[in-house]
Enzyme design. Sequence first.
Site, mmCIF file in Angstrom:
data_model
loop_
_atom_site.group_PDB
_atom_site.id
_atom_site.type_symbol
_atom_site.label_atom_id
_atom_site.label_comp_id
_atom_site.label_asym_id
_atom_site.label_seq_id
_atom_site.Cartn_x
_atom_site.Cartn_y
_atom_site.Cartn_z
ATOM 1 N N HIS A 67 0.843 -1.184 0.000
ATOM 2 C CA HIS A 67 0.000 0.000 0.000
ATOM 3 C C HIS A 67 0.879 1.235 0.000
ATOM 4 C CE1 HIS A 67 -2.773 -3.046 1.407
ATOM 5 N NE2 HIS A 67 -3.710 -2.294 0.901
ATOM 6 N N CYS A 79 19.628 6.190 4.390
ATOM 7 C CA CYS A 79 19.581 7.570 4.876
ATOM 8 C C CYS A 79 18.186 8.183 4.857
ATOM 9 C CB CYS A 79 20.536 8.448 4.080
ATOM 10 S SG CYS A 79 19.978 8.803 2.393
ATOM 11 N N CYS A 90 23.444 9.421 -0.181
ATOM 12 C CA CYS A 90 24.461 8.744 0.638
ATOM 13 C C CYS A 90 25.181 7.615 -0.098
ATOM 14 C CB CYS A 90 23.835 8.201 1.914
ATOM 15 S SG CYS A 90 22.794 6.732 1.653
ATOM 16 N N SER A 135 -9.395 -3.535 -2.294
ATOM 17 C CA SER A 135 -10.037 -4.847 -2.194
ATOM 18 C C SER A 135 -10.588 -5.085 -0.798
ATOM 19 C CB SER A 135 -9.028 -5.949 -2.518
ATOM 20 O OG SER A 135 -8.025 -5.996 -1.506
ATOM 21 N N ASN A 143 -15.373 0.477 -5.825
ATOM 22 C CA ASN A 143 -14.308 -0.428 -6.232
ATOM 23 C C ASN A 143 -14.694 -1.155 -7.516
ATOM 24 O OD1 ASN A 143 -11.691 -1.445 -5.605
ATOM 25 N ND2 ASN A 143 -12.612 -3.407 -5.053
#
Length: 133
Positions: free
Chosen positions: A2, A13, A36, A75, A99
């Site tokens: 997600h 870093c 870095c 979902s 959805n």
Amino acid sequence: AHGSFREATCLSCGAIEGIATVFARAGARAPQCRKCSGRRLKPGVVLFGEMLPAEFADGEKATDEAEVLVAMGSSLGVYPVAGLVARAIRAGARTFVVNREKTPFDDEVEGVVRGELRDIVAALRQRLDLTSA
């Protein structure tokens, strides 16, 4: 997972960079962090097994106080985020799902809208006269 695959975060870093520039530098070797030079970059998402950001507690609190909850483009099969819908229902909020496919909460919520999220949001923006916003 997600979150957003538009960014990569350096695990050494914490620097954040657009994923397109990371892939543009990728060759036979893993690209280095520009800040870095570390080689441990990951997309800006929460992967399975990782801790959720501290802001998730804010989402739980907002869910407890919400009058309406609209779950869009999910979902609703992965917890703990999917549990926010059940939490909103228990708290007495009007709950809706937008959805493309069926979710485990479709029979419990007040309303369900099926379709492509981009199309539904575009139609909603137009109906609410938010097309220029």
